[in-house]
Design an enzyme around this catalytic site. Structure first.
Site, PDB file in Angstrom:
ATOM      1  N   GLU A  82       0.843  -1.195   0.000  1.00 39.86           N
ATOM      2  CA  GLU A  82       0.000   0.000   0.000  1.00 39.86           C
ATOM      3  C   GLU A  82       0.877   1.243   0.000  1.00 39.86           C
ATOM      4  O   GLU A  82       1.995   1.218   0.524  1.00 39.86           O
ATOM      5  CB  GLU A  82      -0.881   0.035   1.262  1.00 39.86           C
ATOM      6  CG  GLU A  82      -1.706  -1.208   1.498  1.00 39.86           C
ATOM      7  CD  GLU A  82      -2.226  -1.276   2.932  1.00 39.86           C
ATOM      8  OE1 GLU A  82      -2.157  -0.251   3.640  1.00 39.86           O
ATOM      9  OE2 GLU A  82      -2.677  -2.361   3.345  1.00 39.86           O
ATOM     10  N   LYS A  84       2.434   4.448   1.444  1.00 38.07           N
ATOM     11  CA  LYS A  84       2.637   4.920   2.815  1.00 38.07           C
ATOM     12  C   LYS A  84       2.320   6.416   2.827  1.00 38.07           C
ATOM     13  O   LYS A  84       3.124   7.227   2.390  1.00 38.07           O
ATOM     14  CB  LYS A  84       4.060   4.658   3.279  1.00 38.07           C
ATOM     15  CG  LYS A  84       4.294   5.037   4.745  1.00 38.07           C
ATOM     16  CD  LYS A  84       5.720   4.714   5.172  1.00 38.07           C
ATOM     17  CE  LYS A  84       5.913   5.049   6.646  1.00 38.07           C
ATOM     18  NZ  LYS A  84       5.682   6.479   6.937  1.00 38.07           N
ATOM     19  N   ASP A 128       2.074  10.073   3.850  1.00 34.59           N
ATOM     20  CA  ASP A 128       2.919  10.916   4.697  1.00 34.59           C
ATOM     21  C   ASP A 128       2.014  11.811   5.530  1.00 34.59           C
ATOM     22  O   ASP A 128       1.829  12.998   5.245  1.00 34.59           O
ATOM     23  CB  ASP A 128       3.864  11.750   3.830  1.00 34.59           C
ATOM     24  CG  ASP A 128       4.990  12.368   4.643  1.00 34.59           C
ATOM     25  OD1 ASP A 128       5.163  11.960   5.806  1.00 34.59           O
ATOM     26  OD2 ASP A 128       5.680  13.260   4.126  1.00 34.59           O
ATOM     27  N   CYS A 131      14.544  46.010  12.703  1.00 31.91           N
ATOM     28  CA  CYS A 131      14.094  45.720  11.340  1.00 31.91           C
ATOM     29  C   CYS A 131      15.198  46.073  10.342  1.00 31.91           C
ATOM     30  O   CYS A 131      15.729  47.194  10.380  1.00 31.91           O
ATOM     31  CB  CYS A 131      12.828  46.512  11.027  1.00 31.91           C
ATOM     32  SG  CYS A 131      12.260  46.325   9.318  1.00 31.91           S
ATOM     33  N   CYS A 173      13.646  49.313   8.270  1.00 31.84           N
ATOM     34  CA  CYS A 173      13.330  50.631   8.850  1.00 31.84           C
ATOM     35  C   CYS A 173      13.967  50.862  10.208  1.00 31.84           C
ATOM     36  O   CYS A 173      13.751  51.922  10.816  1.00 31.84           O
ATOM     37  CB  CYS A 173      11.816  50.811   8.940  1.00 31.84           C
ATOM     38  SG  CYS A 173      11.020  49.694  10.127  1.00 31.84           S
ATOM     39  N   CYS A 221       8.113  43.205  12.674  1.00 28.50           N
ATOM     40  CA  CYS A 221       8.329  44.653  12.696  1.00 28.50           C
ATOM     41  C   CYS A 221       6.972  45.319  12.875  1.00 28.50           C
ATOM     42  O   CYS A 221       6.082  45.146  12.032  1.00 28.50           O
ATOM     43  CB  CYS A 221       8.969  45.128  11.389  1.00 28.50           C
ATOM     44  SG  CYS A 221       9.006  46.933  11.216  1.00 28.50           S
ATOM     45  N   CYS A 223       7.090  51.071   7.243  1.00 35.79           N
ATOM     46  CA  CYS A 223       8.288  50.282   6.941  1.00 35.79           C
ATOM     47  C   CYS A 223       8.395  50.103   5.422  1.00 35.79           C
ATOM     48  O   CYS A 223       7.486  49.531   4.794  1.00 35.79           O
ATOM     49  CB  CYS A 223       8.207  48.923   7.623  1.00 35.79           C
ATOM     50  SG  CYS A 223       9.565  47.808   7.184  1.00 35.79           S
TER      51      CYS A 223
END
Length: 675
Positions: free
Chosen positions: A121, A123, A125, A414, A417, A430, A436
């Site tokens: 069969e 398998k 995951d 950051c 910025c 941030c 930003c």
């Protein structure tokens, strides 16, 4: 005045609840397991609403297998840990054909026979699960845990619509073992939503399934749409008519419980090896990820004779396929700022070939992952393509360290910025959301992307120029740009400036779902945007949606609903909506005049067509079809263009209706539908 029916007595309510539960269960099995709707969506919704109302009026009469449990329950504080009736053993693994042949020889020697048969069969995951049915009713679902005790995730498992909550057996106790997973289609949708929320995508479908199964809010689990395949039994029961693995799988199928496919049967090692090669070849066509095959002695009496060790059965083994990985050196780490401020560490690698492409960068996901794997600069790392798409660092060869490796330290400010960064759970962010530069650039790039407003020529480099020269601070500013402004930028001439402005003007006519997606509302991917556009005729209508109105939509859960409300409550976003409206971007959804030619059908597209895949998918939806990304048992039609992929072979195997471009064009012409 209209005549109102008198309220039901408790006896009448009990009878009606039983009737509705049985009918809706039968309809669910036909729709979700057989792809065969028995009634219209409207009729189903009316019966479902009646059951909900009855259960609200008589809560003590709700049955443990009621279809209303599919939508999830209110959040729990934690999971109970409960002992397994029978331990959940794990399988021994092998990676070589020689070891597999040795397993077969060892098995035959232990049985003192030269002959027994084996099953093979896929398998899956996924995440192992044990389902406890008592007198045919699902009463408990436990994770593997430590094999002796597992977490009670029954509320989350009940949200899986392909899993029957009742089965036709009188067995006092039956424990069915299986695997929880995400189909590739569902996994793509979830990662699409995470990317839309500027969250790092899940590395693989298994991690996504494991994380989803452990969510305390089963309503969010219901929205994500887990799947299940069952293949095992904790211990054979005298109450069931099966004496082998093949008979057991056939019995599960007769109960409408999903099982793996294909299941192959072999009576000798050579046939088993051929089956193994076949499965490895076709596994890209399966709707889920599989990392190997499970080989079992077919006959249950022989399994009993072989028994098990403290941790593994002696009658089964897992053969693992070789993963597509490569090893290379981690040169350094850079930090990428997403459009919602999330800082993502990115591995800068010595170039390496992986699955036919040259890889120089790979995601490290987050800093918690870096700490868990102890990844360091100058390490020799293992790189794998998550879902065959996103390169990711999945391991470190610690034993090959040379002493010059440098721990990876999260930044404190950051990189764009210089604002002090803040931790939000495992995410480093941030907080300078609206000022930003990196976040502004990412938001505009997303707004202009192909699946959003599709502004050709507005890539990241051009957006960086616009932001750096203070010509654009938000997506709305794009619609005020002039030729004179663009000519002040490097690389722009009269022609290129005119081309960009024409593309921006053309974007004003994009449909409402694309505009909703373009806004970058956290947790709202393109699929969710299409759903929202079906329920709200304009962006203004969506911006005034209430929480109850959003939660009334089946595909919208608490998290997404709150995200939408928070987005439109922000004054900056209110201003953006007003500016877009002022620029003439006011798409509306109106009832289409197309005939419902494809109602109840599920289509998948493969290959290259004359028109874009997005345009074709929109037309399919307008004609009533559901459009999916992968071929499954629910698929009814495959639309095939030039150079089709593996979906064509899978559709042929399933006997689906295959439509080429000529037939598709003829169908549209017959009904005078433009493409």
């Amino acid at each position: 005045m209209p005549h109102e029916n008198p309220p039901l007595s408790e006896t009448q309510a009990r009878q009606r609840i039983h009737t509705l539960t049985d009918r809706l269960t039968r309809y669910d099995i036909a729709y979700y397991n057989e792809g065969r709707p028995l009634i219209s969506d409207t009729e189903y919704d009316n019966l479902y609403a009646e059951l909900v109302q009855l259960e609200k009026s008589f809560p003590h009469l709700r049955l443990p297998h009621s279809p209303t449990l599919r939508v999830g329950a209110p959040p729990q504080e934690s999971f109970r840990t409960i002992p397994h009736t029978y331990p959940m053993l794990s399988l021994d693994n092998t990676y070589s054909e020689a070891e597999l042949r040795a397993f077969i020889h060892r098995t035959l020697t232990s049985l003192e026979t030269s002959h027994c048969t084996f099953t093979l069969e896929p398998k899956i995951d996924g995440v192992a699960i044990s389902l406890r049915y008592e007198r045919g009713i699902l009463t408990l679902a436990l994770t593997r845990g430590d094999g002796l005790r597992g977490d009670d995730v029954t509320a989350n498992i009940r949200t899986i619509r392909t899993l029957p909550l009742t089965i036709p057996t009188d067995a006092p106790l039956l424990e069915i073992r299986g695997e929880i997973y995400f189909t590739r289609e569902a996994f793509m949708r979830i990662n699409e939503e995470r990317l839309a929320s500027d969250e790092p995508p899940f590395a693989n479908a298994r991690n996504a399934a494991a994380g989803t199964l452990k969510l305390l809010d089963s309503r969010e689990v219901a929205r994500r749409r887990l799947s299940i395949l069952c293949y095992g039994i904790a211990i054979p029961s005298p109450h069931i008519p099966a004496q082998s693995q093949l008979e057991w799988l056939h019995l599960l199928q007769s109960w409408h419980i999903p099982t793996p496919s294909p299941v192959l049967h072999a009576a000798d090692p050579d046939t088993l090896i051929r089956h193994l090669h076949y499965l490895d070849k076709i596994r890209p066509t399966l709707p889920y990820d599989t990392d190997g095959a499970v080989i079992k002695v077919n006959e249950w009496p022989l399994q009993t004779t072989l028994g098990h060790t403290a941790k593994s059965p002696r009658w089964a083994i897992a053969y693992k396929f070789a993963p597509k990985q490569a090893h290379t050196r981690l040169r350094t780490v850079t930090f990428q700022v997403g459009r919602t401020g999330t800082i993502t560490p990115v591995a800068e690698l010595e170039p390496v070939e992986l699955s036919g492409t040259r890889v120089t960068r790979a995601t490290l996901h987050n800093f918690d992952e870096i700490r868990r794997k102890d990844i360091r600069i100058h390490d020799l790392v293992t790189v794998e393509k998550a879902g065959e798409i996103i390169p990711a660092v999945v391991g470190v060869q610690i034993d090959l360290r040379q002493g010059n490796e440098i721990p990876i330290t999260p930044p404190t400010h950051c990189p764009s910025c210089s604002t002090s960064l803040q931790w939000d759970g495992i995410a480093l962010k941030c907080p300078n959301t609206h000022h930003c530069p990196a976040q502004i650039i990412r938001r505009i790039v997303h707004f202009a992307s192909r699946q959003a407003m599709n502004i050709e020529g507005l890539g990241e480099a051009v957006v960086e120029l616009l932001v750096h020269h203070k010509l654009t601070r938000s997506p709305a500013d794009l619609y005020t740009l002039t030729t004179q402004q663009l000519l002040t930028l490097p690389r722009f001439a009269e022609k290129s400036a005119q081309n960009l402005l024409q593309a921006i003007e053309k974007s004003k006519h994009r449909p409402l779902p694309n505009l909703i997606f373009a806004l970058g509302i956290p947790h709202v991917g393109l699929t969710a945007a299409h759903t929202l556009a079906q329920h709200f005729p304009s962006l203004q209508a969506l911006s005034h949606a209430t929480r109850d109105r959003l939660l009334a939509i089946h595909e919208i859960g608490d998290t997404m609903a709150q995200s939408i409300l928070d987005y439109f409550a922000d004054p900056h976003h209110q201003n953006l909506i007003a500016q877009l409206h002022q620029a003439g971007i006011t798409p509306k959804t109106t009832p289409h005049t197309y005939p419902p030619l494809l109602n109840g059908q599920t289509w998948v597209i493969t290959g290259t067509l004359r028109h874009s895949r997005d345009h074709t998918a929109d037309l399919l939806r307008a004609l009533g079809a559901t459009v999916a990304n992968s071929v499954t048992k629910k698929t009814t039609h495959l639309l095939v263009g030039q150079n089709p992929g593996s979906k064509l072979a899978q559709a042929q195997k399933l006997g689906l209706t295959i439509i080429d471009e000529t037939s598709w064009t003829a169908l549209l012409s017959q009904h005078q539908i433009p493409w």
